[in-house]
Design a protein around this motif. Sequence first.
Motif, PDB file in Angstrom:
ATOM      1  N   PHE A  47       0.813  -1.216   0.000  1.00 33.31           N
ATOM      2  CA  PHE A  47       0.000   0.000   0.000  1.00 33.31           C
ATOM      3  C   PHE A  47       0.848   1.268   0.000  1.00 33.31           C
ATOM      4  O   PHE A  47       0.549   2.224  -0.707  1.00 33.31           O
ATOM      5  N   GLU A  48       1.912   1.275   0.771  1.00 35.99           N
ATOM      6  CA  GLU A  48       2.733   2.481   0.886  1.00 35.99           C
ATOM      7  C   GLU A  48       3.802   2.602  -0.192  1.00 35.99           C
ATOM      8  O   GLU A  48       3.960   3.650  -0.802  1.00 35.99           O
ATOM      9  N   THR A  49       4.555   1.522  -0.427  1.00 36.31           N
ATOM     10  CA  THR A  49       5.686   1.601  -1.363  1.00 36.31           C
ATOM     11  C   THR A  49       5.288   1.334  -2.814  1.00 36.31           C
ATOM     12  O   THR A  49       6.043   1.656  -3.729  1.00 36.31           O
ATOM     13  N   LYS A  50       4.139   0.713  -3.004  1.00 34.95           N
ATOM     14  CA  LYS A  50       3.643   0.318  -4.334  1.00 34.95           C
ATOM     15  C   LYS A  50       4.493  -0.779  -4.979  1.00 34.95           C
ATOM     16  O   LYS A  50       4.300  -1.107  -6.139  1.00 34.95           O
ATOM     17  N   LEU A  51       5.430  -1.362  -4.239  1.00 29.57           N
ATOM     18  CA  LEU A  51       6.241  -2.457  -4.757  1.00 29.57           C
ATOM     19  C   LEU A  51       5.456  -3.763  -4.689  1.00 29.57           C
ATOM     20  O   LEU A  51       4.640  -3.953  -3.778  1.00 29.57           O
ATOM     21  N   PRO A  52       5.692  -4.674  -5.635  1.00 31.00           N
ATOM     22  CA  PRO A  52       5.025  -5.974  -5.585  1.00 31.00           C
ATOM     23  C   PRO A  52       5.323  -6.709  -4.281  1.00 31.00           C
ATOM     24  O   PRO A  52       6.440  -6.647  -3.761  1.00 31.00           O
ATOM     25  N   ARG A  53       4.305  -7.409  -3.779  1.00 35.11           N
ATOM     26  CA  ARG A  53       4.424  -8.127  -2.512  1.00 35.11           C
ATOM     27  C   ARG A  53       4.859  -9.576  -2.701  1.00 35.11           C
ATOM     28  O   ARG A  53       4.932 -10.326  -1.734  1.00 35.11           O
TER      29      ARG A  53
END
Length: 78
Positions: A47-53
């Motif tokens: 949600f915050e970094t927008k990086l894939p989880r």
Amino acid sequence: MGRSPSPTLEENKAFVRGLTEDVDESMITSYFSKYGRVTEVYLARDFETKLPRGFAFVTFENSKDCENACKTLNGKVN
């Protein structure tokens, strides 16, 4: 694509885990479309970094294509 995509089957939707942070939706679509028509890719992002989880859901038009992709790719390293 990632360390070891490990898709699991649920009807015509595959759950894919083991993805790295550099993967995007178009890469996943391109990779999985070898097995059939991909209708949707959901790549979970922080949600915050927008990086894939590290995981995604890939929906195929045909459940047999999804099943084939899962059987072929489960536990494979790319």
